[in-house]
Design a protein around this motif. Structure first.
Motif, PDB file in Angstrom:
ATOM      1  N   UNK A 192       0.832  -1.213   0.000  1.00 19.63           N
ATOM      2  CA  UNK A 192       0.000   0.000   0.000  1.00 19.63           C
ATOM      3  C   UNK A 192       0.863   1.258   0.000  1.00 19.63           C
ATOM      4  N   UNK A 193       1.949   1.214   0.749  1.00 25.23           N
ATOM      5  CA  UNK A 193       2.798   2.406   0.871  1.00 25.23           C
ATOM      6  C   UNK A 193       4.261   2.044   0.621  1.00 25.23           C
ATOM      7  N   UNK A 194       4.594   1.704  -0.608  1.00 25.42           N
ATOM      8  CA  UNK A 194       5.991   1.301  -0.861  1.00 25.42           C
ATOM      9  C   UNK A 194       6.941   2.484  -0.755  1.00 25.42           C
ATOM     10  N   UNK A 195       8.156   2.251  -0.237  1.00 25.07           N
ATOM     11  CA  UNK A 195       9.175   3.311  -0.212  1.00 25.07           C
ATOM     12  C   UNK A 195       9.437   3.772  -1.641  1.00 25.07           C
ATOM     13  N   UNK A 196       9.459   2.804  -2.527  1.00 26.20           N
ATOM     14  CA  UNK A 196       9.605   3.105  -3.960  1.00 26.20           C
ATOM     15  C   UNK A 196       9.118   1.906  -4.758  1.00 26.20           C
ATOM     16  N   UNK A 197       8.733   2.210  -6.021  1.00 20.35           N
ATOM     17  CA  UNK A 197       8.474   1.159  -7.005  1.00 20.35           C
ATOM     18  C   UNK A 197       9.551   1.345  -8.053  1.00 20.35           C
ATOM     19  N   UNK A 198      10.176   0.240  -8.453  1.00 16.90           N
ATOM     20  CA  UNK A 198      11.285   0.338  -9.402  1.00 16.90           C
ATOM     21  C   UNK A 198      10.907  -0.350 -10.710  1.00 16.90           C
ATOM     22  N   UNK A 199      11.035   0.384 -11.799  1.00 15.93           N
ATOM     23  CA  UNK A 199      10.721  -0.199 -13.112  1.00 15.93           C
ATOM     24  C   UNK A 199      11.906   0.028 -14.046  1.00 15.93           C
ATOM     25  N   UNK A 200      12.452  -1.078 -14.559  1.00 13.83           N
ATOM     26  CA  UNK A 200      13.540  -0.976 -15.524  1.00 13.83           C
ATOM     27  C   UNK A 200      13.061  -1.446 -16.882  1.00 13.83           C
ATOM     28  N   UNK A 201      13.519  -0.759 -17.927  1.00 10.24           N
ATOM     29  CA  UNK A 201      13.106  -1.167 -19.277  1.00 10.24           C
ATOM     30  C   UNK A 201      14.164  -0.810 -20.297  1.00 10.24           C
ATOM     31  N   UNK A 202      13.949  -1.250 -21.497  1.00  8.89           N
ATOM     32  CA  UNK A 202      14.843  -0.921 -22.606  1.00  8.89           C
ATOM     33  C   UNK A 202      14.755   0.573 -22.919  1.00  8.89           C
ATOM     34  N   UNK A 203      15.911   1.146 -23.292  1.00 12.54           N
ATOM     35  CA  UNK A 203      15.912   2.585 -23.586  1.00 12.54           C
ATOM     36  C   UNK A 203      15.629   2.830 -25.072  1.00 12.54           C
ATOM     37  N   UNK A 204      14.504   2.314 -25.514  1.00 17.57           N
ATOM     38  CA  UNK A 204      14.038   2.481 -26.896  1.00 17.57           C
ATOM     39  C   UNK A 204      12.632   3.071 -26.800  1.00 17.57           C
ATOM     40  N   UNK A 205      12.089   3.610 -27.906  1.00 15.39           N
ATOM     41  CA  UNK A 205      10.729   4.158 -27.827  1.00 15.39           C
ATOM     42  C   UNK A 205       9.713   3.116 -27.335  1.00 15.39           C
ATOM     43  N   UNK A 206       9.835   1.858 -27.812  1.00 21.08           N
ATOM     44  CA  UNK A 206       8.889   0.810 -27.379  1.00 21.08           C
ATOM     45  C   UNK A 206       9.106   0.475 -25.898  1.00 21.08           C
ATOM     46  N   UNK A 207      10.389   0.457 -25.521  1.00 18.68           N
ATOM     47  CA  UNK A 207      10.722   0.175 -24.128  1.00 18.68           C
ATOM     48  C   UNK A 207      10.142   1.249 -23.211  1.00 18.68           C
ATOM     49  N   UNK A 208      10.297   2.518 -23.604  1.00 22.38           N
ATOM     50  CA  UNK A 208       9.786   3.627 -22.774  1.00 22.38           C
ATOM     51  C   UNK A 208       8.272   3.575 -22.671  1.00 22.38           C
ATOM     52  N   UNK A 209       7.631   3.172 -23.768  1.00 25.15           N
ATOM     53  CA  UNK A 209       6.164   3.074 -23.774  1.00 25.15           C
ATOM     54  C   UNK A 209       5.696   1.989 -22.782  1.00 25.15           C
TER      55      UNK A 209
END
Ligand SMILES: NC(=O)c1ccc[n+]([C@@H]2O[C@H](COP(=O)([O-])OP(=O)(O)OC[C@H]3O[C@@H](n4cnc5c(N)ncnc54)[C@H](O)[C@@H]3O)[C@@H](O)[C@H]2O)c1
Ligand SMILES: O=c1ccn([C@@H]2O[C@H](COP(=O)(O)OP(=O)(O)O[C@H]3O[C@H](CO)[C@@H](O)[C@H](O)[C@H]3O)[C@@H](O)[C@H]2O)c(=O)[nH]1
Length: 453
Positions: free
Chosen positions: A169-186
């Protein structure tokens, strides 16, 4: 309607998806698993795991936008976002045995996704995996893609058991990693929008894939390292008359150190810390960094030392033998408010005492007798494979211990060994017990006993 499917209905998949469902009524969430008993339990009144607050969250959305199913392929095929939250235990045989993460379950989930998918998918690593796993998963998916576009994201989970719902409910942070491409950012943006239903935007961190994967291992290594550091200090406290609680408080007041995770104990347990550090050590070794590997290995060594130190203290206090002596163990799970016994230090302590022929009686209100028997019979690292089903949710029995009555019924001298520093040692000494508290000044009796091995 966005459809989410989570593969793996365990300690992470179940609570995490229940919270997404309760916070995002417009998203359909289906949690799937190959274990029918687990799914049946999620669909019953007796959930397969115990977590404070979990029953209420599940009841609020189950059957509305939260579903549990064994029809893995159907729900994977229909989903837009697939979370993979299967086991990643330590390998028990072959290359890297005893250290590397076993990605068998992850790989079979990825192959199944590739087989059944007919539309584009975002595949989210929720399990804790070695850094660079996303690359391997990408290969499996794209080599079998039939023209389907897959985006792999790393979204490690930081919840702690016993406080999972609160943490989600109250995370210190949520971490999301992805490819640094337009599709990845989307794709990163799409997952960010799910969490943004309840997590403030500034607490949602986005990084490249490898930083996200490595940050999970790093976070657990840092947390465990604090415990091993304070446990190492506890041994020195006992030798010198310092009190580890006072030392922890004093150092934790330094804002650069901070007060959390400085409780000395019989050692850390749980399914994550040891497994993830071993995995980190293996990755360092594979990358030609033996000094770094050895640095982190030491965190596990001190943890093992602390567990055997505790057993040795018990045995040496009772005239160097516990053979035939009756020892009651109160608490078996790896921490409070959970029935999870994976890597609990209680297993090492019980095995140590049983090895010296003690008569051990074990009680934990959250753990079944059957589970305890299985744990004590199992080999190292065997506990975290899916065949091994976790105990059903317990009947939360609350008990008040009458220490005076306990004392009256015990052979004298009567001992209490507190591996968590939770008892009122002075009160118990007043009754007549000899009390050992980790890292605290020793009773005269314990001081006179032979030095611990
Ligand atoms: N337990 C925690 O507190 C915690 C916290 C953060 C991260 N993690 C990580 O999350 C992952 C899952 O941990 P967990 O504690 O939830 O494990 P778990 O054993 O409770 O659950 C995993 C589930 O995945 C299922 N499964 C395995 N292979 C499958 C497949 N091919 N298809 C469908 N289902 C499959 C198993 O039957 C099991 O029910 C691990 O990588 C762990 O390191 C755990
Ligand atoms: O000061 C402390 C704090 C904890 N512990 C012990 O450390 C172990 C782990 O406790 P905790 O971290 O609270 O529970 P976990 O569920 O193992 O959670 C850890 O492992 C998860 C799985 O990766 C992560 O998601 C969490 O962030 C991380 O805290 C338990 O045996 C605790 O008793 C101590 O001995 N002293």
């Amino acid at each position: 309607m966005v459809k989410i499917c989570c593969i793996g209905a365990g300690y992470v998949g179940g609570p995490t998806m229940a919270v997404i469902a309760v916070k995002c009524p417009a998203i359909e969430v289906v949690v799937v698993d190959i274990s029918k008993p687990r799914i049946d339990a999620w669909n019953s009144d007796k959930l397969p795991i115990y977590e404070p607050g979990l029953d209420e969250v599940v009841k609020a959305c189950r059957g509305k936008n939260l579903f549990f199913s064994t029809d893995v392929e159907k729900h994977v095929a229909e989903a837009d976002i697939i979370f993979v939250s299967v086991n990643t235990p330590t390998k028990t045989r072959g290359l890297g045995a005893g250290k590397a993460a076993d990605l068998t379950y992850w790989e079979s989930a990825a192959r199944m996704i590739a087989d059944v998918s007919k539309s584009d998918k975002i595949v989210v690593e929720k399990s804790t995996v070695p850094v660079k796993t996303a690359e391997a998963i990408e290969k499996i998916l794209t080599h079998n893609s039939k023209g389907i576009n897959y985006q792999i994201l790393s979204n490690p989970e930081f919840l702690a058991e016993g406080t999972a719902i609160e943490d989600l409910f109250k995370p210190d942070r949520v971490l999301i990693g992805g490819r640094e491409t337009p599709e990845g950012r989307k794709a990163v943006q799409a997952l960010k929008e799910v969490y943004a239903h309840w997590v403030p935007e500034e607490n949602i961190i986005t990084t490249n894939l490898w930083s996200a994967e490595l940050s999970k291992l790093a976070a657990n290594a840092f947390l465990a390292q604090r415990i091993s550091s304070v446990n190492a200090m506890s041994a020195l406290c006992e030798a010198t008359g310092a009190n580890v609680s006072e030392v922890s408080y004093a150092i934790g007041k330094d804002s650069r150190i901070g007060p959390k995770f400085l409780n000395a104990s019989v050692g850390f347990g749980g399914s994550c810390f040891q497994k993830d550090i071993l995995n980190l050590v293996y990755i360092c070794e594979c990358n030609g960094l033996p000094e770094v590997a050895n640095y982190w290995k030491q965190v596990i060594k001190i943890n093992d030392y602390q567990k055997s130190r505790f057993v040795n203290r018990v045995v040496s206090s009772m005239f160097n033998t516990v053979s035939g002596k009756k020892v009651a163990i109160l608490g078996f799970a790896f921490k409070k408010d959970t029935g999870d016994t994976r890597e609990t230090p209680a297993i090492d302590v019980c095995k140590g005492l049983l090895g010296d022929k003690a008569h051990v009686s074990i009680y934990d209100p959250e753990v079944t007798e059957d589970q305890i028997q299985r744990d004590l019979a199992m080999n190292k690292f065997d506990w975290d494979h899916p065949m091994h089903l976790q105990p059903a949710s317990p009947s939360a029995i609350k008990q008040e211990l009458d220490y005076q009555k306990i004392f009256d019924n015990m052979q004298k001298p009567a001992f209490i060994f507190d591996g968590r520093n939770v008892v009122d040692a002075e009160k118990l000494r007043g009754i007549g017990f000899i009390v050992y508290s980790i890292g605290k000044p020793l009773d005269a009796w314990l001081k006179d006993m032979p030095a611990i091995a």
